[in-house]
Design a protein around this motif. Structure first.
Motif, mmCIF file in Angstrom:
data_model
loop_
_atom_site.group_PDB
_atom_site.id
_atom_site.type_symbol
_atom_site.label_atom_id
_atom_site.label_comp_id
_atom_site.label_asym_id
_atom_site.label_seq_id
_atom_site.Cartn_x
_atom_site.Cartn_y
_atom_site.Cartn_z
ATOM 1 N N THR A 1 1.849 -12.862 5.637
ATOM 2 C CA THR A 1 1.550 -14.057 6.432
ATOM 3 C C THR A 1 2.218 -15.296 5.826
ATOM 4 O O THR A 1 2.710 -16.162 6.559
ATOM 5 C CB THR A 1 0.019 -14.225 6.572
ATOM 6 O OG1 THR A 1 -0.524 -12.980 6.987
ATOM 7 C CG2 THR A 1 -0.337 -15.275 7.603
ATOM 8 N N THR A 2 2.288 -15.369 4.490
ATOM 9 C CA THR A 2 2.990 -16.511 3.875
ATOM 10 C C THR A 2 4.485 -16.443 4.208
ATOM 11 O O THR A 2 5.142 -17.468 4.324
ATOM 12 C CB THR A 2 2.816 -16.568 2.338
ATOM 13 O OG1 THR A 2 3.198 -15.315 1.785
ATOM 14 C CG2 THR A 2 1.416 -16.935 1.908
ATOM 15 N N HIS B 1 -5.594 -19.205 13.756
ATOM 16 C CA HIS B 1 -5.165 -18.156 12.813
ATOM 17 C C HIS B 1 -4.718 -16.918 13.586
ATOM 18 O O HIS B 1 -3.664 -16.346 13.314
ATOM 19 C CB HIS B 1 -6.317 -17.743 11.880
ATOM 20 C CG HIS B 1 -6.635 -18.741 10.815
ATOM 21 N ND1 HIS B 1 -7.675 -18.573 9.937
ATOM 22 C CD2 HIS B 1 -6.064 -19.924 10.480
ATOM 23 C CE1 HIS B 1 -7.739 -19.592 9.103
ATOM 24 N NE2 HIS B 1 -6.775 -20.433 9.423
ATOM 25 N N ALA C 1 4.811 -17.719 -3.139
ATOM 26 C CA ALA C 1 3.733 -17.088 -2.357
ATOM 27 C C ALA C 1 2.875 -16.207 -3.256
ATOM 28 O O ALA C 1 1.638 -16.229 -3.177
ATOM 29 C CB ALA C 1 4.329 -16.272 -1.218
ATOM 30 N N GLN C 2 3.535 -15.431 -4.122
ATOM 31 C CA GLN C 2 2.800 -14.517 -5.009
ATOM 32 C C GLN C 2 1.853 -15.300 -5.917
ATOM 33 O O GLN C 2 0.695 -14.943 -6.107
ATOM 34 C CB GLN C 2 3.821 -13.730 -5.845
ATOM 35 C CG GLN C 2 3.195 -12.831 -6.861
ATOM 36 C CD GLN C 2 3.486 -11.358 -6.566
ATOM 37 O OE1 GLN C 2 3.919 -11.002 -5.473
ATOM 38 N NE2 GLN C 2 3.246 -10.510 -7.530
ATOM 39 N N ALA D 1 -1.777 -11.004 3.071
ATOM 40 C CA ALA D 1 -1.647 -12.461 2.872
ATOM 41 C C ALA D 1 -0.189 -12.818 2.605
ATOM 42 O O ALA D 1 0.320 -13.829 3.126
ATOM 43 C CB ALA D 1 -2.541 -12.904 1.715
ATOM 44 N N LEU D 2 0.507 -11.969 1.846
ATOM 45 C CA LEU D 2 1.921 -12.247 1.539
ATOM 46 C C LEU D 2 2.814 -12.080 2.771
ATOM 47 O O LEU D 2 3.782 -12.825 2.948
ATOM 48 C CB LEU D 2 2.406 -11.356 0.385
ATOM 49 C CG LEU D 2 1.811 -11.731 -0.980
ATOM 50 C CD1 LEU D 2 2.118 -10.668 -2.033
ATOM 51 C CD2 LEU D 2 2.324 -13.101 -1.444
ATOM 52 N N LEU E 1 0.702 -18.345 -5.377
ATOM 53 C CA LEU E 1 -0.309 -18.989 -4.522
ATOM 54 C C LEU E 1 -1.459 -18.026 -4.207
ATOM 55 O O LEU E 1 -2.640 -18.345 -4.409
ATOM 56 C CB LEU E 1 0.397 -19.399 -3.220
ATOM 57 C CG LEU E 1 -0.346 -20.157 -2.156
ATOM 58 C CD1 LEU E 1 -0.631 -21.566 -2.642
ATOM 59 C CD2 LEU E 1 0.507 -20.226 -0.879
ATOM 60 N N VAL E 2 -1.102 -16.827 -3.734
ATOM 61 C CA VAL E 2 -2.115 -15.846 -3.307
ATOM 62 C C VAL E 2 -2.909 -15.345 -4.515
ATOM 63 O O VAL E 2 -4.144 -15.287 -4.479
ATOM 64 C CB VAL E 2 -1.429 -14.680 -2.542
ATOM 65 C CG1 VAL E 2 -2.377 -13.502 -2.354
ATOM 66 C CG2 VAL E 2 -0.932 -15.176 -1.188
ATOM 67 N N ALA F 1 5.064 -18.163 7.201
ATOM 68 C CA ALA F 1 5.000 -19.618 6.998
ATOM 69 C C ALA F 1 6.257 -20.137 6.291
ATOM 70 O O ALA F 1 6.371 -21.338 6.026
ATOM 71 C CB ALA F 1 3.760 -19.958 6.166
ATOM 72 N N ILE G 1 7.269 -19.474 3.189
ATOM 73 C CA ILE G 1 7.086 -19.767 1.757
ATOM 74 C C ILE G 1 7.874 -18.744 0.943
ATOM 75 O O ILE G 1 7.829 -17.539 1.226
ATOM 76 C CB ILE G 1 5.578 -19.723 1.385
ATOM 77 C CG1 ILE G 1 4.813 -20.740 2.235
ATOM 78 C CG2 ILE G 1 5.370 -19.988 -0.100
ATOM 79 C CD1 ILE G 1 3.301 -20.630 2.136
ATOM 80 N N SER H 1 -3.934 -8.587 -0.446
ATOM 81 C CA SER H 1 -2.908 -9.465 -1.021
ATOM 82 C C SER H 1 -1.592 -9.254 -0.280
ATOM 83 O O SER H 1 -0.871 -10.209 0.003
ATOM 84 C CB SER H 1 -2.746 -9.222 -2.526
ATOM 85 O OG SER H 1 -2.209 -7.948 -2.744
#
Ligand SMILES: NC(=O)c1ccc[n+]([C@@H]2O[C@H](COP(=O)([O-])OP(=O)(O)OC[C@H]3O[C@@H](n4cnc5c(N)ncnc54)[C@H](OP(=O)(O)O)[C@@H]3O)[C@@H](O)[C@H]2O)c1
Length: 287
Positions: free
Chosen positions: A195-196, A245, A206-207, A192-193, A209-210, A199, A201, A189
């Motif tokens: 990486t957001t 990616h 973001a939290q 992923a955060l 979303l993930v 982007a 976000i 997680s």
């Protein structure tokens, strides 16, 4: 009514002793901890049991829970064996997730039954834990008498016992599985955060979303298993997207993405037409 002795009046020990006392099927007999302050506080909080100033002051009991940190279990077992305080016919158990019942070899040699008993639960706050413990899976491994006694104990305090193999390495494999499931989910997680953030976000979005995607995915794994639950570019064979990616990921996520990507190719199995091409894409380094 069966009796329980507690050694190690910490977070798990206090919680389990309280649950045992509340079950009405077990009575807390003696409590011993490294410090008298901890055992006295536990005794007051549970509202039962007698504080023992020394290990040798503990009374006989049907069950002995050794709830000390993992690194201290073997020493406590050796001290108990040397002092000869554990009554014949008793069941001695610890609650470590990684260690097996062989920590009690010196006691087993004296005819004491031994088990490892691991509730898959986080006992951060005993007062909260006793209200939320019901339904917890409890992994159990040891000799036959101890396994029977602790199956009954687990059920009496609201847990769901299940047996683990006593084969060498089984207990530690169980613990490795739990660590991957719990700890690596957190690490994933976080990656992923990160990486957001690349982007652009906002962190609150973001939290959400993930976490919501992770929750939906977990629900799918629970209902149809990992093979059928797998979606995304790898199982679709979309190597171009995977390459994009890799070009977009922060450095911190590069190696985990490639390693988990390879495991995902293996999981996809027959669903992926050209696994070799996907593996090549995952291994390719830019520049
Ligand atoms: N906490 C969890 O969520 C959880 C979950 C599953 C399994 N477990 C397992 O449960 C066991 C206990 O963990 P915990 O989180 O409850 O630890 P903890 O809160 O640190 O408590 C450990 C207790 O053991 C006492 N102690 C330490 N060395 C001792 C010794 N040589 N003799 C007697 N008492 C001693 C400490 O005493 P003093 O306070 O007197 O210094 C402390 O109260 C571990 O095997 C752990 O792996 C824990």
């Amino acid at each position: 009514m069966l009796t329980l002795n507690l050694i190690g009046a910490g977070r798990l020990g206090k919680s389990i002793a309280q649950l045992a006392q509340q079950s009405g099927q077990y009575r807390l007999a003696g409590i011993y901890s490294r410090s008298l302050a901890s055992s006295t506080a536990a005794c007051e909080w549970i509202g039962a049991g007698q504080v023992a100033a020394q290990l040798t002051d503990l009374p006989p009991a049907d069950l002995w829970l050794i709830a000390v940190p993992d690194g201290a279990i073997a020493n406590v077992a050796a001290e108990l064996a040397q002092a000869g305080v554990v009554n014949a016919g008793a069941v001695v158990f610890h609650a470590s997730g990684a260690l097996a019942s062989d920590q009690f070899t010196p006691l087993a040699a004296q005819g004491v039954s031994a088990a490892s008993w691991h509730p898959a639960f986080s006992f951060a706050e005993p007062a909260r834990a006793v209200h939320t413990f019901a339904g917890t899976l409890c992994a159990l491994e040891g000799d036959a008498q101890a396994v029977t006694a602790l199956s009954d104990f687990s059920a009496a305090i609201g847990g769901q016992p299940f047996a683990l193999s006593s084969d060498a390495g089984a207990k530690v494999a169980y613990h490795a599985a739990l660590s991957m499931a719990a700890n690596y989910l957190v690490t994933l997680s976080d990656l992923a955060l990160q990486t957001t953030a690349k982007a652009g976000i906002a962190p609150e979005v973001a939290q959400q979303l993930v976490c919501s995607l992770m929750r939906q995915t977990l629900a799918n794994v629970e209902s149809i298993g990992p093979y059928a639950a797998l979606t995304g570019p790898i199982v679709r064979g979309d190597a171009a997207t995977v390459a994009q990616h890799l070009a977009a990921l922060p450095n911190s996520a590069q190696a985990p993405y490639r390693a988990l990507g390879s495991a995902t190719v293996a999981l996809a199995g027959k669903r992926l037409a050209n696994p070799a091409a996907m593996r090549q894409t995952l291994q390719r380094k830019e520049g």
